[in-house]
Design a protein around this motif. Structure first.
Motif, short mmCIF file in Angstrom:
data_model
loop_
_atom_site.label_atom_id
_atom_site.label_comp_id
_atom_site.label_asym_id
_atom_site.label_seq_id
_atom_site.Cartn_x
_atom_site.Cartn_y
_atom_site.Cartn_z
N SER A 260 0.83 -1.20 0.00
CA SER A 260 0.00 0.00 0.00
C SER A 260 0.87 1.26 0.00
CB SER A 260 -0.91 0.00 1.23
OG SER A 260 -1.50 1.27 1.42
N PRO A 261 0.41 2.32 -0.66
CA PRO A 261 1.18 3.59 -0.61
C PRO A 261 1.22 4.17 0.79
CG PRO A 261 -0.94 3.92 -1.67
CD PRO A 261 -0.77 2.44 -1.53
N PHE A 262 0.27 3.80 1.63
CA PHE A 262 0.24 4.32 3.00
C PHE A 262 1.24 3.61 3.90
CE2 PHE A 262 -3.97 4.90 1.14
CZ PHE A 262 -4.10 6.27 1.24
N GLY A 284 -4.21 -0.58 -1.51
CA GLY A 284 -4.42 -0.38 -0.09
C GLY A 284 -5.87 -0.41 0.33
N PHE A 285 -6.79 -0.78 -0.59
CA PHE A 285 -8.21 -0.78 -0.28
C PHE A 285 -8.86 -2.07 -0.81
CE2 PHE A 285 -7.00 3.64 -0.54
CZ PHE A 285 -7.61 4.21 0.57
N TYR A 286 -9.89 -2.51 -0.07
CA TYR A 286 -10.73 -3.59 -0.57
C TYR A 286 -11.71 -3.03 -1.61
CZ TYR A 286 -9.21 -6.58 3.30
OH TYR A 286 -8.46 -7.34 4.17
N GLY A 287 -12.07 -3.87 -2.58
CA GLY A 287 -13.03 -3.46 -3.58
C GLY A 287 -13.99 -4.58 -3.91
N VAL A 288 -15.23 -4.23 -4.23
CA VAL A 288 -16.26 -5.20 -4.60
C VAL A 288 -16.77 -4.83 -5.99
CG1 VAL A 288 -18.48 -6.23 -4.02
CG2 VAL A 288 -16.91 -5.55 -2.19
N THR A 289 -16.81 -5.80 -6.88
CA THR A 289 -17.18 -5.56 -8.27
C THR A 289 -18.42 -6.36 -8.65
OG1 THR A 289 -14.89 -5.17 -8.91
CG2 THR A 289 -16.42 -5.72 -10.67
N GLU A 314 -14.14 2.44 1.97
CA GLU A 314 -13.43 3.46 2.77
C GLU A 314 -12.64 2.79 3.88
OE1 GLU A 314 -14.53 7.44 5.47
OE2 GLU A 314 -16.10 6.27 4.46
N GLN A 315 -11.47 3.39 4.18
CA GLN A 315 -10.61 2.80 5.21
C GLN A 315 -9.85 3.89 5.94
OE1 GLN A 315 -8.43 -0.57 3.77
NE2 GLN A 315 -7.01 -0.60 5.51
N ASP A 316 -9.64 3.67 7.25
CA ASP A 316 -8.87 4.60 8.07
C ASP A 316 -7.38 4.32 7.84
OD1 ASP A 316 -7.78 6.27 9.91
OD2 ASP A 316 -8.79 5.41 11.66
N GLN A 317 -6.65 5.32 7.34
CA GLN A 317 -5.24 5.15 7.01
C GLN A 317 -4.33 5.82 8.05
OE1 GLN A 317 -4.36 3.13 4.82
NE2 GLN A 317 -6.19 2.89 3.54
N GLY A 318 -4.80 5.95 9.25
CA GLY A 318 -3.96 6.47 10.32
C GLY A 318 -4.15 7.96 10.53
N SER A 319 -3.49 8.47 11.57
CA SER A 319 -3.67 9.88 11.94
C SER A 319 -3.13 10.84 10.89
CB SER A 319 -2.97 10.14 13.28
OG SER A 319 -1.58 9.82 13.19
N VAL A 355 -13.70 7.12 -12.98
CA VAL A 355 -13.45 7.03 -11.54
C VAL A 355 -13.91 8.32 -10.88
CG1 VAL A 355 -11.72 6.64 -9.74
CG2 VAL A 355 -11.46 5.55 -11.98
N SER A 356 -14.76 8.16 -9.87
CA SER A 356 -15.27 9.34 -9.15
C SER A 356 -14.21 9.88 -8.19
CB SER A 356 -16.54 8.97 -8.39
OG SER A 356 -16.28 7.95 -7.44
N SER A 357 -14.47 11.05 -7.63
CA SER A 357 -13.49 11.74 -6.78
C SER A 357 -13.26 11.00 -5.47
CB SER A 357 -13.96 13.16 -6.48
OG SER A 357 -14.06 13.91 -7.67
N THR A 358 -12.03 11.11 -4.98
CA THR A 358 -11.65 10.57 -3.68
C THR A 358 -12.00 11.59 -2.59
OG1 THR A 358 -9.88 9.26 -4.63
CG2 THR A 358 -9.70 9.76 -2.30
N THR A 359 -12.42 11.10 -1.44
CA THR A 359 -12.68 11.99 -0.30
C THR A 359 -11.73 11.65 0.84
OG1 THR A 359 -14.38 10.53 0.64
CG2 THR A 359 -15.11 12.21 -0.94
N GLN A 360 -11.31 12.68 1.55
CA GLN A 360 -10.46 12.53 2.73
C GLN A 360 -11.15 13.19 3.91
OE1 GLN A 360 -6.64 14.45 2.41
NE2 GLN A 360 -5.73 13.23 4.05
N ASN A 361 -11.50 12.34 4.88
CA ASN A 361 -12.26 12.80 6.05
C ASN A 361 -13.55 13.50 5.62
OD1 ASN A 361 -10.30 11.88 7.92
ND2 ASN A 361 -9.08 13.73 7.56
N GLY A 362 -14.16 12.96 4.58
CA GLY A 362 -15.43 13.48 4.11
C GLY A 362 -15.32 14.61 3.11
N ASP A 363 -14.13 15.17 2.88
CA ASP A 363 -13.94 16.28 1.96
C ASP A 363 -13.43 15.77 0.62
OD1 ASP A 363 -14.67 18.08 3.96
OD2 ASP A 363 -12.61 18.20 4.72
N LYS A 364 -14.07 16.22 -0.45
CA LYS A 364 -13.66 15.80 -1.79
C LYS A 364 -12.32 16.41 -2.14
CE LYS A 364 -16.78 15.68 -4.95
NZ LYS A 364 -17.76 16.10 -6.00
#
Length: 417
Positions: A260-262, A284-289, A314-319, A355-364
């Motif tokens: 993972s990049p993280f 670094g993420f699970y995906g369902v197709t 969505e996944q928590d990637q640390g502080s 591919v739709s936009s990525t969000t970080q802590n709910g922010d696009k």
């Protein structure tokens, strides 16, 4: 009275003489037939003792009922039939015309045939399924080349989908070599299981601040296991060869088995820029197709099209990064498969992944959405009774697509039961 009796006696004597002559003729014909039968038997013994050997350019292995176009020796040079075969030919009724019907229990006519070399490309696109009890192992290698002279990332990205950092005018060149091992198994005639295990090598060459006094070049590379994917396909509808298409449904899952990049350390290269020590090999993420494929057959042409949707979890990637929700993927594809001969086919298709936009802590995150559209040309060649060789070349149609990609694979099919 005596004269009449004498005449009758003469007539009887004449008939007896003719019958005797006919008996002699029949005896001669029987002798000739026996001689011919002995000659045929001698030829049969010679044929069985020393079968004819064809040149390498003509001889092909007898492949039984695999549906391949190779010829057996007896199909090229006729061999006299045995006595049992002669009796069978005499007792079997002559066909009424047209092609002989498929044997009972045969998949021909009941469902799409995926073991044929001309349909291997369609099998890879999910347009046909393997028959029950068949296992296909497909090793493949793919090369992708990306170049972008407009926008690069001062920070790092996850396969161009997740952007962490600021944007800058830079020059990026990326080389990715992916080796995959794909296993397909026909659980039933309408259910197929797939597993893909990728391993990849990735090299990124980035020039930051291209054309300025602060220009910097950073080259990083990495190799390792990618994200493993498993799918299950089901065919609920078998088309009628006309208005009703074959329909295949698919569901699958992707597992973050790659690096993972993280989980990769970062380094500062000055002027406030931070980059990864090495490129990631996984998302670094699970995906369902889930998705579907529809197939229309107009021999020797097959039209296909479909849609896939991948939900990235969505996944928590640390502080440092918080909750990251990568963009979901909407894939549209369609194309045409043409059988040029019993061994060769060509495939022309279009594939578009939005591919739709990525969000970080709910922010696009602005600029994290993208469109990867490709035009793909492929060919499949049968090189053996159960082996094919396939080539695929694609050209990118958008800035986020690879400039070009090239894939070679060798699918090998085995019958387990």
């Amino acid at each position: 009275m005596v004269t009449i009796l004498q005449r009758q006696q003469q007539m009887l004597d004449e008939q007896a003489r003719k019958l005797e002559e006919q008996a002699k003729i029949l005896a001669e014909q029987e002798k000739t037939l026996r001689q011919q039968q002995q000659q045929l038997q001698q030829l049969q013994r010679q044929a069985n003792a020393a079968p004819t050997v064809l040149p390498a350019s003509m001889g092909m292995p007898n492949l039984g009922n695999q549906g391949t176009p190779y010829y057996a020796i007896q199909d090229v040079i006729p061999v006299p039939p045995t006595e049992d075969q002669q009796q069978q030919q005499q007792t079997e009724p002559a066909p009424s015309g047209g092609a002989a019907p498929a044997p009972a229990g045969s998949a021909e006519g009941d469902r799409p045939q995926s073991e044929k070399a001309p349909e291997q490309l369609l099998l890879e696109r999910g347009g046909v399924l393997l028959p029950a009890g068949q296992l296909q192992i497909e090793p493949s290698i793919e090369y992708d080349y990306y170049s972008n002279n407009q926008i690069a990332i001062s920070g790092f990205s996850i396969f161009d989908a997740i952007i962490i950092g600021t944007l800058d005018v830079n020059d990026i060149k990326r080389n990715i070599v992916t080796a995959r091992a794909t296993a397909r198994y026909g659980l039933t005639d309408r259910i197929q299981l797939d597993t893909i295990v990728p391993g990849l090598y990735r090299q990124d060459s980035e020039i930051f601040g291209a054309g300025t006094a602060n220009q910097q070049k950073v080259v990083t590379d990495n190799w390792g296991l990618g994200d493993i994917q498993s799918d299950i396909s089901y065919q609920p509808i078998i088309g009628d060869g006309g208005s009703i298409p074959d329909v295949i449904l698919k569901v699958g899952a992707r597992f973050p088995t790659g690096e993972s990049p993280f989980d990769i350390n970062t380094k500062s290269i000055g002027t406030g820029r931070v980059v990864l020590d090495e490129p990631p090999t996984g998302s670094g993420f699970y995906g369902v197709t889930s998705g579907f494929t529809m197939v229309w057959r107009v021999d020797p042409v097959v039209f296909f099209g479909g849609f896939n949707f991948t939900y990235n979890i969505e996944q928590d990637q640390g502080s440092q990064f918080g909750n990251i929700d990568p963009g979901d993927v909407y894939e549209f594809f369609g194309g045409i498969n043409i059988a040029l001969s019993e061994l060769v086919s060509m495939n022309l298709s279009f594939d578009d992944q939005i591919v739709s936009s990525t969000t970080q802590n709910g922010d696009k995150i602005d600029g994290s959405d993208f469109n990867d559209a490709r035009l793909i040309l492929g060919t499949s060649v049968g090189i053996g009774p159960r082996t094919s060789l396939t080539f695929n070349a694609s050209a990118g149609l958008t800035n986020q697509s690879p400039d070009f990609a090239f894939t070679i694979s060798i699918p090998m099919t085995f019958t387990l039961f």
